[in-house]
Structures are given as C-alpha cells and as structure tokens.
Write a protein that holds these residues in place. Sequence first.
Motif, PDB file in Angstrom:
ATOM      1  N   THR A  65      -2.801  -0.220   0.861  1.00 13.22           N
ATOM      2  CA  THR A  65      -4.163  -0.163  -0.210  1.00 13.22           C
ATOM      3  C   THR A  65      -4.006  -0.835  -1.627  1.00 13.22           C
ATOM      4  OG1 THR A  65      -4.696   1.918   0.815  1.00 13.22           O
ATOM      5  CG2 THR A  65      -5.865   1.515  -1.211  1.00 13.22           C
ATOM      6  N   ASP A  66      -5.158  -1.602  -1.764  1.00 15.54           N
ATOM      7  CA  ASP A  66      -5.075  -2.216  -3.282  1.00 15.54           C
ATOM      8  C   ASP A  66      -6.326  -1.874  -3.869  1.00 15.54           C
ATOM      9  OD1 ASP A  66      -4.946  -3.900  -5.659  1.00 15.54           O
ATOM     10  OD2 ASP A  66      -4.080  -5.786  -4.307  1.00 15.54           O
ATOM     11  N   ARG A  67      -6.187  -1.202  -4.943  1.00 10.89           N
ATOM     12  CA  ARG A  67      -7.434  -0.712  -5.636  1.00 10.89           C
ATOM     13  C   ARG A  67      -7.717  -1.791  -6.830  1.00 10.89           C
ATOM     14  NH1 ARG A  67     -10.466   1.890  -2.435  1.00 10.89           N
ATOM     15  NH2 ARG A  67      -9.608   4.125  -1.943  1.00 10.89           N
ATOM     16  N   ARG A  68      -7.048  -2.994  -6.986  1.00 14.87           N
ATOM     17  CA  ARG A  68      -7.589  -3.777  -8.031  1.00 14.87           C
ATOM     18  C   ARG A  68      -8.543  -4.538  -7.631  1.00 14.87           C
ATOM     19  NH1 ARG A  68      -1.755  -6.573  -8.043  1.00 14.87           N
ATOM     20  NH2 ARG A  68      -1.864  -5.895  -6.161  1.00 14.87           N
TER      21      ARG A  68
ATOM     22  N   HIS B 277      -8.690  -3.825   0.430  1.00 10.85           N
ATOM     23  CA  HIS B 277      -9.279  -3.298  -0.835  1.00 10.85           C
ATOM     24  C   HIS B 277     -10.278  -2.053  -0.537  1.00 10.85           C
ATOM     25  CE1 HIS B 277      -7.847  -6.483  -3.427  1.00 10.85           C
ATOM     26  NE2 HIS B 277      -7.711  -7.035  -2.222  1.00 10.85           N
ATOM     27  N   ARG B 278     -10.422  -1.529   0.637  1.00 11.71           N
ATOM     28  CA  ARG B 278     -11.428  -0.423   1.228  1.00 11.71           C
ATOM     29  C   ARG B 278     -10.950   0.637   1.685  1.00 11.71           C
ATOM     30  NH1 ARG B 278     -16.424  -3.964   3.331  1.00 11.71           N
ATOM     31  NH2 ARG B 278     -16.433  -2.022   4.528  1.00 11.71           N
ATOM     32  N   ARG B 279      -9.758   0.701   2.312  1.00 12.39           N
ATOM     33  CA  ARG B 279      -9.204   1.835   2.984  1.00 12.39           C
ATOM     34  C   ARG B 279      -8.639   2.871   1.699  1.00 12.39           C
ATOM     35  NH1 ARG B 279      -3.525   2.180   3.748  1.00 12.39           N
ATOM     36  NH2 ARG B 279      -3.773   3.293   5.532  1.00 12.39           N
ATOM     37  N   THR B 280      -8.581   4.100   2.128  1.00 18.15           N
ATOM     38  CA  THR B 280      -8.114   5.334   1.474  1.00 18.15           C
ATOM     39  C   THR B 280      -6.680   4.746   0.778  1.00 18.15           C
ATOM     40  OG1 THR B 280      -7.302   6.501   3.276  1.00 18.15           O
ATOM     41  CG2 THR B 280      -9.588   7.095   2.457  1.00 18.15           C
ATOM     42  N   PRO B 281      -6.230   5.262  -0.183  1.00 12.42           N
ATOM     43  CA  PRO B 281      -5.098   5.088  -0.877  1.00 12.42           C
ATOM     44  C   PRO B 281      -3.816   5.589   0.042  1.00 12.42           C
ATOM     45  CG  PRO B 281      -6.150   6.120  -2.592  1.00 12.42           C
ATOM     46  CD  PRO B 281      -7.023   6.368  -1.305  1.00 12.42           C
TER      47      PRO B 281
END
Length: 305
Positions: free
Chosen positions: A117-120, A101-105
């Motif tokens: 990568t999970d931006r939720r 949840h913290r790394r770049t896409p």
Amino acid sequence: MDDFSRFHHAVNRQELIVAGYTDADLRAATRTGQLETLAPGVLVPAGTLDGTAEHRHRELARAWIRRAPVTGRALGGVSAVAAWGLPVWGLDTDRVVVVDHRRTPGTRTTSVMKLVTDRRPPAIETVDGVPVITAARAVVDVARTAPRIAAIAVGDAALHAGLCTADDLADELDLIDRMSGASRARRVVPEMNGLAESVLESRSRIELVDGGLPVPALQVNLYDSRGRWVARVDFYWEALRTVGECDGKSKYEGPDGQSLMLYEKTRTDALVELGHRVVHWGWHDVDHPASLIARLDRTFRRPAA
C-alpha cells in the motif's frame, strides 16, 4: 497451434489463451523448450531474454501486472527499477513489487508478488504499456529499503539517463516522513550523482571513498600540452596525478575485444606520457576492496613519471 514467434516478450497465460492457444499447447511448448516459465502463469519464448537480471525481471514484472490490471496499481520498487531499464545489481528480484494507492494499509506477499500500500499522492507513468511509478520515486523507495551501494547505483543510473533530476529526488524525499527507511534514504540519496556510467563505477566510487581514499573527480577530459584531447577518464585524482579506470570483463569479449585491448593500451600509454599513473580494475578487484584500496594507496605514494 505452436508458433510463438509473434511474441518478442514475456506473456501471461490469459494473453496466450486470448491469442488462441490452449493449455495443452502451452504445456507442450514448455516441454519442447519453445517457452520458458518465468513464474506460474508467465512464459517467455525461448531466446527472448538477454541473460541479464534486469531483462528477466522486467519481462516478468510487465507480464505479471498485465494479468489483472487494477486502477491505482503500478510496478514499484525493484520492479519499477527494472521497468525503467535501470540496474538491479544487489537488489532482491525474487518477487514482482506492485504498489497500490487505493487498498487498505499493509503488505501482501506471495511466492511471486509483493503488494504494498502506498498512501503518497500517485506518481505513475506508463512505460511500455504498463503502469510504473516514476523513476524518482523508484530511486527513493529503493534507497529506503535496499543495501546502500546498490541503491546508489540505481540513483546514479537514473540521473545519468535523465530519468529524474536531483530536484525530483528532493521532492520525493519530502513525501516519506513517516515511512520506514526515511532516515536511511535521506542519507543515501545525497550520495547519488549522474556521472557514473555503470554499476561498477558507482560501486568503485563508494568503496574507495568509504575506504579512506581522497574523493576523485569523475569523467574528466584530459588534454596534452597543446590542448589536444587525449582521453576521458573514469576517475581522476589531479593532485596525485593518478587516473583510475574501471574495466568490466565483458568489455574485452566478442569479436572486437582484441582491437579494444590494443586501443586501451595506446590510450594508457598516452596518459602515462602526460605524467599520470594509471590504475585499472574490474569487478573482481571491487569484490575485494581492501586490496584495491591498498594498491591505489601505494600508487599515490609512488613518484609520478
């Protein structure tokens, strides 16, 4: 030091070194068969695995993510499915799936791991000591990316086990608007229910309905004319007086196989006496759905006793 009996699960090299083993010990143990290699740096004591794909992937995934714990990372996708004890039939188990949840896409893939990568907003729980995305999120993510029937089997199992609810799944669907496979998940998730008790039942249900047969009622209790319980059946077409029963091959294996076969015959006879047609099928039949559908269709057309 060559006694690995203290371990009842897969372990990574770092854990073994901390426990006092040397690389020479590990090489010797793999040569003699005391340890089995699941992946580079991940080993499991001989006899630990139960032979199922679920268990193998669960052990690999848990040992792998313990190698280098990182805040914000958790097992996802098929690895979360396995960690929750859900079926991985029809899913790709070649790599451990980890969400961050913290790394770049982006996505990074190695021979063992797929890092996504999970931006939720994070939805993580601890399962057997390792971080895992929630069962509801795992179900929806599999519905976005996996073959339809395999995804439905996962959702059926999660709902049946009480690991999530239909409302939980709906909440997760609200979060995937711009994610790949969102429209697919929105079509697949409504087909899930908590009544199926096995992958075979889930697959059978979808194959039969896809093949044009009437939608059956699931897990129905049947009674005789005096109100006495006779059986709980997997599939029931009440208007057609037909019962469908899924019989996995392993059901009749082992020391109790013969007695179970006798019980099933007695149970089938009782259902027939109530005026029902009873059709049994197994994995081989579902692997050839057109033949199974034709057999059921012929049964439906035949007059009941």
